[in-house]
Design a protein around this motif. Structure first.
Motif: not given
Length: 227
Positions: A143-144, A151, A158, A153-155
């Motif tokens: 999450r950011i 919120r 990354y 994030l789509d791991r």
């Protein structure tokens, strides 16, 4: 594709013992009866017995390392170079003693379990494309956080970056002529500043950077498993 196939490795070992909660710098801590740094050198020598290894250490740690080598009868060839005030400066010092051309790997001295197959893949891709950076997918959700909220994030978008990071020497030398910036967290970020595309190669989760006491316990267990 690069014609000159001489291979080099710059091993950067400038750690203290702060996060390890040890007075002894982490690269000198023992796993399996041998300092971590010796395991790392052995991995690269196992990959290529003719590789030229440059070990970058803080000036005040060089004599202690020499004592450890004598104590453990450690004779694998390597050149010791004095490090700088930052990782950027240390890698630059390591580069300065490499006179030839070819491909160089920059690797954290406290990543002693990098698989030989991954070293080989990184050198192969770098020889062909100019660079190769080892990385692994995230295992956990991320999450950011911003201004008190967060919120998801789509791991899958990354990667966790590891070392070795391999480069054709001409490219890395050019990159290290740049002024040092705070955004230079690794060698890939320095080369990227030139406008170069960075190529990723699959890493391995056992290629751990040993930093904390928990990492040290895991390393002992991993060694005992014989993998």
């Amino acid at each position: 594709m690069l014609v000159n196939n001489q291979e080099y490795a710059i091993l950067v070992a400038g750690g203290s013992g702060t996060r390890m909660q040890s007075q002894l710098p982490k690269q000198f801590l023992s796993i399996g009866g041998q300092p971590i740094l010796m395991h790392t050198i052995q991995r690269f020598h196992l990959y290529n017995p003719h590789i030229k290894i440059v070990l970058v250490l803080p000036a005040d740690q060089i004599f202690f390392w020499q004592q450890l080598c004598a104590e453990h009868a450690f004779t694998l060839p390597h050149q010791v170079v004095e490090g700088g005030a930052s990782r950027f400066a240390s890698v630059k010092n390591g580069l300065a003693v490499i006179m030839g051309e070819g491909v160089v790997a920059v690797h954290d001295g406290v990543r002693p379990f990098v698989p030989v197959s991954i070293i080989r893949e990184a050198f192969t891709v770098a020889a062909e494309k100019g660079n190769a950076v080892v990385a692994v997918p995230l295992k956990e959700s991320i999450r950011i956080v911003s201004e008190g909220s967060s919120r998801a994030l789509d791991r899958n978008q990354y990667r966790l970056v590891q070392t070795p990071q391999c480069f054709q020497l001409s490219l890395l030398r050019q990159a290290y002529q740049l002024p040092e910036e705070s955004s230079f967290t690794d060698d890939a970020s320095v080369v990227e500043r030139l406008g170069e595309k960075i190529y990723l190669v699959p890493g391995a989760y056992e290629n751990v950077k040993i930093t904390t006491p928990e990492d040290l316990l895991w390393a002992e267990s991993f060694l005992q498993s014989g993998k």
